[in-house]
Design a protein around this motif. Structure first.
Motif, PDB file in Angstrom:
ATOM      1  N   TRP A  75       1.174  -1.414  -0.116  1.00 25.91           N
ATOM      2  CA  TRP A  75      -0.112   0.329  -0.399  1.00 25.91           C
ATOM      3  C   TRP A  75       0.484   1.668   0.380  1.00 25.91           C
ATOM      4  O   TRP A  75       0.547   1.867  -1.134  1.00 25.91           O
ATOM      5  N   TYR A  76       2.013   1.427   0.457  1.00 29.46           N
ATOM      6  CA  TYR A  76       2.450   2.303   0.534  1.00 29.46           C
ATOM      7  C   TYR A  76       3.566   3.363  -0.764  1.00 29.46           C
ATOM      8  O   TYR A  76       3.325   3.693  -0.829  1.00 29.46           O
ATOM      9  N   GLY A  77       4.252   1.966  -0.678  1.00 31.88           N
ATOM     10  CA  GLY A  77       4.340   1.767  -2.718  1.00 31.88           C
ATOM     11  C   GLY A  77       3.679   2.138  -3.523  1.00 31.88           C
ATOM     12  O   GLY A  77       4.311   3.446  -4.320  1.00 31.88           O
ATOM     13  N   LYS A  78       2.362   1.635  -3.387  1.00 34.58           N
ATOM     14  CA  LYS A  78       1.289   2.615  -4.331  1.00 34.58           C
ATOM     15  C   LYS A  78       1.137   3.683  -4.210  1.00 34.58           C
ATOM     16  O   LYS A  78       0.782   4.692  -4.561  1.00 34.58           O
ATOM     17  N   LEU A  79       0.540   4.004  -2.864  1.00 31.42           N
ATOM     18  CA  LEU A  79       1.307   5.624  -2.524  1.00 31.42           C
ATOM     19  C   LEU A  79       2.434   6.346  -2.697  1.00 31.42           C
ATOM     20  O   LEU A  79       1.731   7.398  -3.908  1.00 31.42           O
ATOM     21  N   VAL A  80       2.825   6.049  -2.749  1.00 36.16           N
ATOM     22  CA  VAL A  80       4.222   6.506  -3.715  1.00 36.16           C
ATOM     23  C   VAL A  80       4.151   6.898  -4.652  1.00 36.16           C
ATOM     24  O   VAL A  80       4.705   8.012  -5.698  1.00 36.16           O
ATOM     25  N   ILE A  81       3.877   5.554  -5.355  1.00 35.16           N
ATOM     26  CA  ILE A  81       3.679   5.834  -6.820  1.00 35.16           C
ATOM     27  C   ILE A  81       2.186   6.716  -7.350  1.00 35.16           C
ATOM     28  O   ILE A  81       2.692   7.820  -8.348  1.00 35.16           O
ATOM     29  N   PHE A  82       1.066   7.008  -6.802  1.00 29.40           N
ATOM     30  CA  PHE A  82       0.359   7.882  -6.467  1.00 29.40           C
ATOM     31  C   PHE A  82       0.728   9.054  -6.912  1.00 29.40           C
ATOM     32  O   PHE A  82       0.469  10.748  -7.470  1.00 29.40           O
ATOM     33  N   ALA A  83       1.464   9.328  -5.169  1.00 23.60           N
ATOM     34  CA  ALA A  83       1.788  11.118  -5.119  1.00 23.60           C
ATOM     35  C   ALA A  83       2.866  11.231  -5.963  1.00 23.60           C
ATOM     36  O   ALA A  83       2.558  12.532  -6.711  1.00 23.60           O
ATOM     37  N   PHE A  84       3.877  10.546  -6.281  1.00 25.17           N
ATOM     38  CA  PHE A  84       4.723  10.725  -7.918  1.00 25.17           C
ATOM     39  C   PHE A  84       4.022  10.910  -8.841  1.00 25.17           C
ATOM     40  O   PHE A  84       4.579  12.428  -9.408  1.00 25.17           O
ATOM     41  N   THR A  85       3.447  10.754  -9.355  1.00 28.07           N
ATOM     42  CA  THR A  85       2.474  10.898 -10.767  1.00 28.07           C
ATOM     43  C   THR A  85       1.136  11.922 -10.655  1.00 28.07           C
ATOM     44  O   THR A  85       1.421  13.286 -11.145  1.00 28.07           O
ATOM     45  N   TRP A  86       0.546  11.973  -9.447  1.00 26.37           N
ATOM     46  CA  TRP A  86       0.035  13.586  -9.115  1.00 26.37           C
ATOM     47  C   TRP A  86       0.996  14.774  -9.260  1.00 26.37           C
ATOM     48  O   TRP A  86       0.470  15.291  -9.830  1.00 26.37           O
ATOM     49  N   SER A  87       2.102  14.652  -8.926  1.00 26.59           N
ATOM     50  CA  SER A  87       3.382  16.086  -8.211  1.00 26.59           C
ATOM     51  C   SER A  87       4.110  16.178  -9.487  1.00 26.59           C
ATOM     52  O   SER A  87       3.690  16.967 -10.550  1.00 26.59           O
ATOM     53  N   LEU A  88       4.439  15.094 -10.599  1.00 21.97           N
ATOM     54  CA  LEU A  88       3.840  15.408 -12.047  1.00 21.97           C
ATOM     55  C   LEU A  88       3.288  15.629 -12.548  1.00 21.97           C
ATOM     56  O   LEU A  88       3.753  16.748 -13.258  1.00 21.97           O
ATOM     57  N   LEU A  89       1.576  15.316 -12.790  1.00 18.01           N
ATOM     58  CA  LEU A  89       1.331  15.948 -13.198  1.00 18.01           C
ATOM     59  C   LEU A  89       0.707  17.734 -13.072  1.00 18.01           C
ATOM     60  O   LEU A  89       0.135  18.173 -13.568  1.00 18.01           O
ATOM     61  N   TYR A  90       0.779  17.555 -11.586  1.00 21.02           N
ATOM     62  CA  TYR A  90       0.166  19.263 -11.467  1.00 21.02           C
ATOM     63  C   TYR A  90       1.357  20.607 -11.764  1.00 21.02           C
ATOM     64  O   TYR A  90       0.987  21.320 -12.458  1.00 21.02           O
ATOM     65  N   HIS A  91       2.794  19.312 -11.854  1.00 26.03           N
ATOM     66  CA  HIS A  91       3.867  20.252 -12.225  1.00 26.03           C
ATOM     67  C   HIS A  91       3.752  20.729 -13.578  1.00 26.03           C
ATOM     68  O   HIS A  91       3.478  21.552 -14.160  1.00 26.03           O
ATOM     69  N   PHE A  92       3.252  19.820 -14.055  1.00 22.75           N
ATOM     70  CA  PHE A  92       2.954  19.812 -15.439  1.00 22.75           C
ATOM     71  C   PHE A  92       2.384  20.969 -15.397  1.00 22.75           C
ATOM     72  O   PHE A  92       2.193  22.037 -16.374  1.00 22.75           O
ATOM     73  N   CYS A  93       0.536  20.549 -15.169  1.00 23.30           N
ATOM     74  CA  CYS A  93       0.286  21.786 -15.606  1.00 23.30           C
ATOM     75  C   CYS A  93      -0.217  23.126 -15.173  1.00 23.30           C
ATOM     76  O   CYS A  93       0.011  23.904 -15.913  1.00 23.30           O
ATOM     77  N   ASN A  94       0.648  23.311 -14.210  1.00 21.66           N
ATOM     78  CA  ASN A  94       0.931  24.346 -13.230  1.00 21.66           C
ATOM     79  C   ASN A  94       1.984  25.013 -13.903  1.00 21.66           C
ATOM     80  O   ASN A  94       2.049  26.154 -14.098  1.00 21.66           O
ATOM     81  N   GLY A  95       2.548  24.494 -14.390  1.00 14.90           N
ATOM     82  CA  GLY A  95       4.140  24.863 -15.694  1.00 14.90           C
ATOM     83  C   GLY A  95       3.381  25.838 -17.146  1.00 14.90           C
ATOM     84  O   GLY A  95       3.693  26.515 -17.422  1.00 14.90           O
ATOM     85  N   ILE A  96       2.459  24.458 -17.334  1.00 14.54           N
ATOM     86  CA  ILE A  96       1.683  25.378 -18.830  1.00 14.54           C
ATOM     87  C   ILE A  96       1.068  26.483 -18.381  1.00 14.54           C
ATOM     88  O   ILE A  96       1.449  27.252 -18.933  1.00 14.54           O
TER      89      ILE A  96
END
Length: 136
Positions: A75-96
């Motif tokens: 569960w903690y690995g999946k949480l880290v993967i989810f957080a990393f994915t959201w961080s990447l996509l948030y950073h991408f969208c906010n960068g635009i």
């Protein structure tokens, strides 16, 4: 000739910085998204290290990969993967959004607030989409 004291009793007591969130400074959409952008940037840097570890174990062979595979499935690995994915996509969208600001577009407060909400919803929607596509 004497100079007046800089700490005279008649000087008003003011906060030292506009970033003192609390009783002196009301949080705004733009400031909160800016802080989140910086935090996700830091998270992406730390996540990149984990990504290198994962890829190194994958390249090293099944014995090395077997060491980290249970952590990725937990569960903690999946949480880290989810957080990393959201961080990447948030950073991408906010960068635009920031690129649009660099072009002089969307700088007025109503538009900045609308695009802020768009960044939040787009990053959450894209993250959900990634996980729906990877679970199929």
């Amino acid at each position: 000739m004497s100079t007046p004291a800089t700490t005279s009793k008649s000087a008003p007591q003011r906060p030292l910085s506009p970033f003192m969130i609390g009783p002196y400074y009301k949080p705004q959409m733009t400031s909160m998204l800016s802080i989140t952008h910086r935090i996700t940037g830091l998270g992406l840097s730390l996540g990149a290290i984990l990504l290198v570890v994962w890829l190194s174990c994958l390249a090293a062979g099944p014995d090395c990969y077997a060491l980290i595979a249970p952590h990725l499935a937990a569960w903690y690995g999946k949480l880290v993967i989810f957080a990393f994915t959201w961080s990447l996509l948030y950073h991408f969208c906010n960068g635009i959004r920031h690129l649009m600001w660099d072009l002089g577009k969307g700088l007025d407060m109503p538009t900045a607030e609308k695009t802020g909400y768009a960044v939040i919803f787009a990053s959450l929607g894209l993250t959900a989409g990634v996980f729906v596509l990877t679970l199929v």
